[in-house]
Design a protein around this motif. Sequence first.
Motif, PDB file in Angstrom:
ATOM      1  N   LYS A 163       0.771  -1.349   0.043  1.00 40.69           N
ATOM      2  CA  LYS A 163      -0.032  -0.160  -0.086  1.00 40.69           C
ATOM      3  C   LYS A 163       1.053   0.955  -0.013  1.00 40.69           C
ATOM      4  O   LYS A 163       1.604   1.461   0.935  1.00 40.69           O
ATOM      5  CB  LYS A 163      -0.961  -0.053   1.235  1.00 40.69           C
TER       6      LYS A 163
ATOM      7  N   GLY B  82      -7.287   2.174   1.581  1.00 36.52           N
ATOM      8  CA  GLY B  82      -6.090   1.278   1.112  1.00 36.52           C
ATOM      9  C   GLY B  82      -6.669   0.024   0.565  1.00 36.52           C
ATOM     10  O   GLY B  82      -6.027  -0.250  -0.299  1.00 36.52           O
TER      11      GLY B  82
ATOM     12  N   ALA C  65       0.209  -3.929   4.332  1.00 39.67           N
ATOM     13  CA  ALA C  65      -0.799  -2.387   4.107  1.00 39.67           C
ATOM     14  C   ALA C  65      -0.775  -1.777   5.842  1.00 39.67           C
ATOM     15  O   ALA C  65      -1.156  -2.754   6.569  1.00 39.67           O
ATOM     16  CB  ALA C  65      -1.996  -2.589   3.515  1.00 39.67           C
TER      17      ALA C  65
END
Length: 497
Positions: free
Chosen positions: A266, A351, A374
């Motif tokens: 991410k 995200g 992430a």
Amino acid sequence: MEFSIKAGAAEKQKSDCIVLGVFAGRELSEAAALVDRAAGGTLAEALTDGDMEGRAGSTLMLRKVPGVAATRVLLVGLGASAEFDAHAYREAVQHAVAALRGGGSTDCVLYLAELAVKDCDLPRRIRLAVSTAAEATYRFDRLKSKKDEDRTRLAKITLGLSAKPDAAANRALAQGEALGAGVKLARDLGNLPSNICTPSFLAKQAQELADEFKLKCQVLEEKDMEKLGMGSLLSVTRGSREPAKLIVLEYNGGPKKQKPTVLVGKGITFDTGGISIKPAPDMDEMKFDMSGAGSVLGTLRAVAGMGLPVNVVGIIPTCENMPDGSAVKPGDIVTSMSGLTIEILNTDAEGRLILCDALTYAKRFNPDGMIDIATLTGACVVALGHVASGLYSNDDAFAAEVLDAGQASLDRAWRMPLWQDYQEQLKSPFADLANIGGRAAGSVTAACFLARFVDKTTPWVHLDIAGVAYRSGKQKGSTGRPVPMLTEYLLKRAGQG
Ligand code: BES
Ligand code: MN
Ligand code: ZN
């Protein structure tokens, strides 16, 4: 920092400082006992005089010890010898380096790598000492006009061994350096503010990494993503003036036919929350929202630096999450690359919106295993704090391998459930699914959202690193996690773990 290995008696080393371990109960380590003999009992005397007990975290600096060629002797407390594990070993190295950093030594010889450590052979001890020492001397002052003091002192760390290092020991040293460099890259990128570390900046970093290590690098622009139908990713970047990028890096160190490990990170370079805007306090920390991306670049740096015989693809969807007149709004429905439609009920759950299209894109690399990384949910921080990453997987064997790698590298994860039952919470009256699942089990429903974009035949792990990627408060800054865990996994895959 320069690292090397050297064989020979500790008392004979001409150095600014030799570093020796002392276990709790004033028990000299083997190397310390040998030096003590050459020094006519000076070390033992300091201990019996009460200057040091050997507790973990304690240090004692002695100067001009008779019979010792080095200017200084630093004693480091190791704690109880029966409990001396990799954690305690790492801490000893950290405290030794911290004690040396502020002092007068520019070089030192560390006699810690030969200590017996539970489940930790010599190559691993060497790798851990080097990467730990590299991390312990980390500093991020490049944006200060006056650099921090003492930044140049300690410049050379030598690992002292009793016997000549073999090929495995020398390789471990190089691996430790490569891992240290990978962690440093991830930390630097995390610490850089969002006005410098933009999606374009990350793309440039990837290109530079590719040039240095002969990787293949491709950067998809927004028009390319439009052609691919990445409506979910593109919805997040709508409110930003910075162009979004999809970075693809390929490291091919393994056999041509070997399926790659695909890492997806991410890369939200700043997360304001968008129209579902975040509260002001601590919002600066959302510059760390690209830590997953940083860990992908850091891991590729480490693996390429080691020249590991594995194939790895790094995929980084990167953009800003900003509110403006064209920003995506709550209730908007977008179509992802997979064809699934998504009702965006909260623009702060962004995200998963960029990752889902990246995961769909990843399929074309025919992954052997896929790991996404992430800073995905605040709920994961509530669940696991700042100790473990949350790990979710559709494949028990793959999950076990990544968990083991976390354990071995002291960069741990804890498995969380990915049960069908939670999918209920993602139902939308208007689209195939919603992008949030309510307050309950927020980290789990985020993972369940991603699971909808991964087919069951691809072994997949999702790491929620929101709690571990950076520290807040006085020690604010990127940690570089989970580069050690990911690198360890790839080391094992290369048969060198
Ligand atoms: N980047 C945040 C998650 C985060 C929070 C990372 C705290 C590090 C520390 C993510 O984009 C986010 O905002 N998630 C929301 C999801 C919610 C709206 C369902 C959250 O966790 O509050
Ligand atoms: Mn968010
Ligand atoms: Zn975010």
